[in-house]
Each structure stands twice: as structure tokens, then as C-alpha cells.
Design an enzyme around this catalytic site. Structure first.
Site, PDB file in Angstrom:
ATOM      1  N   LEU A 158       0.964  -1.272   0.028  1.00  0.00           N
ATOM      2  CA  LEU A 158      -0.156   0.098  -0.010  1.00  0.00           C
ATOM      3  C   LEU A 158       1.022   1.202   0.055  1.00  0.00           C
ATOM      4  CD1 LEU A 158      -3.198   0.315  -0.112  1.00  0.00           C
ATOM      5  CD2 LEU A 158      -2.943   1.096   2.228  1.00  0.00           C
ATOM      6  N   GLY A 159       1.493   1.414  -0.861  1.00  0.00           N
ATOM      7  CA  GLY A 159       2.437   2.641  -1.273  1.00  0.00           C
ATOM      8  C   GLY A 159       1.816   3.559  -1.874  1.00  0.00           C
ATOM      9  N   ARG A 160       2.201   4.575  -2.720  1.00  0.00           N
ATOM     10  CA  ARG A 160       1.536   5.559  -3.352  1.00  0.00           C
ATOM     11  C   ARG A 160       0.690   4.929  -4.648  1.00  0.00           C
ATOM     12  NH1 ARG A 160       7.197   8.133  -3.581  1.00  0.00           N
ATOM     13  NH2 ARG A 160       7.837   6.088  -4.692  1.00  0.00           N
ATOM     14  N   ARG A 246       5.510  -5.361 -10.458  1.00  0.00           N
ATOM     15  CA  ARG A 246       6.737  -5.449 -11.333  1.00  0.00           C
ATOM     16  C   ARG A 246       6.493  -7.171 -11.419  1.00  0.00           C
ATOM     17  NH1 ARG A 246       7.618  -1.221 -12.734  1.00  0.00           N
ATOM     18  NH2 ARG A 246       9.523  -0.136 -12.505  1.00  0.00           N
ATOM     19  N   GLU A 275      10.385  -8.951 -19.727  1.00  0.00           N
ATOM     20  CA  GLU A 275       9.791  -7.960 -20.582  1.00  0.00           C
ATOM     21  C   GLU A 275      10.966  -7.437 -21.499  1.00  0.00           C
ATOM     22  OE1 GLU A 275       8.328  -4.775 -17.895  1.00  0.00           O
ATOM     23  OE2 GLU A 275       6.793  -6.139 -17.215  1.00  0.00           O
ATOM     24  N   HIS A 294       3.446  -3.655 -20.260  1.00  0.00           N
ATOM     25  CA  HIS A 294       3.950  -2.649 -19.182  1.00  0.00           C
ATOM     26  C   HIS A 294       3.842  -1.122 -19.995  1.00  0.00           C
ATOM     27  CE1 HIS A 294       7.174  -2.239 -15.984  1.00  0.00           C
ATOM     28  NE2 HIS A 294       6.418  -1.008 -15.933  1.00  0.00           N
TER      29      HIS A 294
HETATM   30  O1  LIG Z   1       6.710   1.010 -14.140  1.00  0.00           O
HETATM   31  C1  LIG Z   1       6.764   2.118 -14.595  1.00  0.00           C
HETATM   32  C2  LIG Z   1       7.770   3.008 -13.770  1.00  0.00           C
HETATM   33  O2  LIG Z   1       8.515   2.323 -12.984  1.00  0.00           O
HETATM   34  O3  LIG Z   1       7.479   4.220 -14.129  1.00  0.00           O
END
Ligand SMILES: O=CC(=O)O
Length: 334
Positions: A158-160, A246, A275, A294
């Protein structure tokens, strides 16, 4: 010799940011568009233009090879992304190179992508498209999805970004829980119910129908969502996973097995491992996997803001000034 700092900007940065860079008091070298030059050619160009004081823009990976190409006067690397797992931070730290990134301004765009993936996964987007294109719209041919209302959603991190996902999902009437290193000091989400902290991903999975991965990649989150957790979802009846964090946080081989064998009902992924995903990768053939390349931040407004912040960081760093969003390198120094 001019005392102006020399900034190398790999091609591909948003035009508005390149214009901003050109207006600053530095010597700016713009690289060729990424699709027009190999990495070796870009590195050669950097080497030929030494000394470079600021590397401003996206290059993946940024490792010793890149830092060597810039030369010993490099002061700053600035990336137009919040994540910096493509950058060898210990290498920067050991050379006293500062690092800027672009946090916060992208939170809403990634959270909107999260909502998109949650709904597309629950409503079986790929199956619907298949039915649509087949011309057979008969009741038995259309896959039924599941309601988002009343769903138990467990957010990992629960970060930004995670918090913005919670703000947007709560009004649909779901029950939102989360886990993180420690409880985050927010009690309620938009008056729709409480946001409950659950200690540990195992317990969170037990209480969830769907996991939303919104954390960053580090040694403790790598592979965190594996078969054990996935099997716990929805009381063992096959739950859902959405990943806007990620790729390597999820054990992708386990996820593929789960999606094929049915102990995972569906997945919505903006991030994968590796990726880009090879075009023949099994995930791409699974109807119950909704995938995006992504692009959680891929709106004009957000990408422009990120690129402008990257440039601002780079200019300030190259001039030895305070940067708007600098990573604290102290914890990466050996
Ligand atoms: O994945 C997107 C970012 O790190 O900005």
C-alpha cells in the site's frame, strides 16, 4: 573548454521534455530514437561525447558499461520512471553518482490501469472478444464473468500506487485489505468501508478472492506470489491476480500452471517476466490472462509529466543542485 555540464539524453523522451532540456544552460546531446540504434551504437555515441555529466532519459539497463561510457565526471542519472530496478544502484553509489526518478505523478494512471485489468479479468475480456469475433453471440457461447461488488481484494503493497488502487476500487463495493511491511496510517477509503491491514501475504491471500500486486521489486518481494499463495485465494476455489507492480513479484511459472489447471481463474498483468515477453510465450495463448505491455503510465499527460520531472532532476543534478525526486543512495553504499 566550456564549463557547462554535458547531458546525454537517450532518444525517445517526450518532445515537451526534450524542448525543456534544450532550454537549460547545458550542452545537450540527444541520442537516436531507440528503434533506430543498437545499444552498442548508443554506448559508442556516449563514449565519443565524454565527459558526460548527466544521463537523462530511459536506457535499460544502466549498468557499469553505461557508467564507464559516460566517463568519470558523471554526476547524475535521471530516469523517467518511478521504478529503478533497471539501474544498477550499487554501481552508481560506489561512483557517487546521484539518481533521480519520477514518482507520484503516475499514481493515478497506474491505478486506472489496475481498475481496467480488474474489470477485464473478472469479465473475461479475451473470451468475450473471441465470441464477438466468431459472430456467435448465443447465450451458451458467451463466458459469464463475476461481480466486482462484494469481492474481497487484497492489495500487496500500500504505497503511493497501492493506495490509489484502493481509492478507486472501494467505490465498486469491494472489501479491501492490504499487506505491507507495516500498517500504513490510513483508516478508511472514501467512506466505503475500512481498509484493513493484514500482517503477511499468506494471511492476506486466505482472506482474498483477488490479489492486486502494487509493490516494488526487491529481495523480499521477488517471487512472493507463488503457488502456495495462489492456491489460497477464494477459499481454494480459484481466484484472480492483477499485477501493476513488477513481474517477478509473481512466480510466473506457477501462475501459468494455475491458469491452465484452473486453480487460478484469471490474471490481469501489466508487468511480466521477462519484458518484453517473447511473442511465443505461453501466457499469450491463455484466454484467462489479460495482458498489457507494461504501459500502466501510458497516457500523454502522465508520460509528459514523468519526462518533465526526469529532465528537472537531470538538470538540477548536473548542476549540483537539489533534485525534486532523488533516491537516497546512503543505503546502497557498501
Ligand atoms: O513501471 C513504471 C515505472 O517504473 O515508472
Amino acid at each position: 573548454m566550456s564549463t557547462k555540464p554535458r547531458i546525454f539524453c537517450p532518444g525517445g523522451l517526450r518532445p515537451v521534455a526534450v524542448e525543456q532540456l534544450a532550454r537549460n544552460d547545458s550542452i545537450v546531446l540527444i541520442g537516436p530514437p531507440p528503434e533506430k540504434a543498437s545499444r552498442a551504437e548508443i554506448l559508442q555515441l556516449i563514449r565519443e561525447n565524454q565527459p558526460i555529466h548527466g544521463l537523462v532519459g530511459y536506457l535499460n539497463p544502466v549498468n557499469d558499461e553505461v557508467l564507464d561510457a559516460c566517463g568519470p565526471e558523471l554526476k547524475v542519472v535521471s530516469t523517467p520512471s518511478v521504478g529503478f530496478d533497471h539501474i544498477s544502484v550499487p554501481s552508481l553509489a560506489s561512483r557517487s553518482v546521484r539518481l533521480g526518478h519520477s514518482p507520484s505523478i503516475l499514481n493515478h494512471a497506474v491505478a486506472e490501469t489496475c481498475v481496467l485489468l480488474v474489470l477485464a479479468t473478472l469479465r473475461k475480456w479475451n473470451g468475450m472478444q473471441k465470441a464477438l469475433k466468431s459472430g456467435d453471440w448465443s447465450v451458451n457461447h458467451i463466458p459469464l464473468g463475476n461481480d466486482l461488488r462484494h469481492l474481497n481484494i487484497g492489495i500487496i503493497g500500500l504505497g503511493r500506487v497501492g493506495l490509489e488502487c484502493a481509492y478507486r476500487l472501494a467505490p465498486f463495493g469491494c472489501v479491501i485489505r492490504y499487506t505491507d511491511i507495516r500498517p500504513v496510517p490510513v483508516a478508511t477509503v472514501t467512506g466505503q468501508g475500512s481498509l484493513e491491514y493484514v500482517p503477511g501475504a499468506d494471511l492476506l491471500a486466505e482472506k482474498s478472492d483477488m490479489l492486486v500486486v502494487a509493490c516494488d521489486l526487491n529481495a523480499s518481494t521477488r517471487g512472493m506470489v507463488g503457488e502456495r499463495l495462489l492456491r489460497k485465494l477464494r477459499g481454494g476455489k480459484g481466484g484472480w491476480v492483477v499485477n501493476v507492480g513488477r513481474g517477478p513479484v509473481v512466480d510466473q511459472d506457477a501462475l501459468v500452471r494455475g491458469l491452465k489447471e484452473g486453480w487460478v481463474q484469471g490474471a490481469g498483468l501489466d508487468v511480466m517476466d521477462p519484458e518484453p515477453l517473447p511473442p511465443n510465450h505461453e501466457l499469450l495463448s491463455l484466454e484467462n490472462a489479460v495482458l498489457l505491455p507494461h504501459q500502466g503510465t501510458a497516457t500523454v499527460e502522465t508520460r509528459d509529466s514523468m519526462a518533465l520531472m526526469c529532465v528537472e532532476n537531470g538538470i538540477k543534478g548536473a548542476h549540483g543542485q537539489l533534485m525534486p525526486a532523488e533516491i537516497d543512495m546512503a543505503r546502497y553504499r557498501k
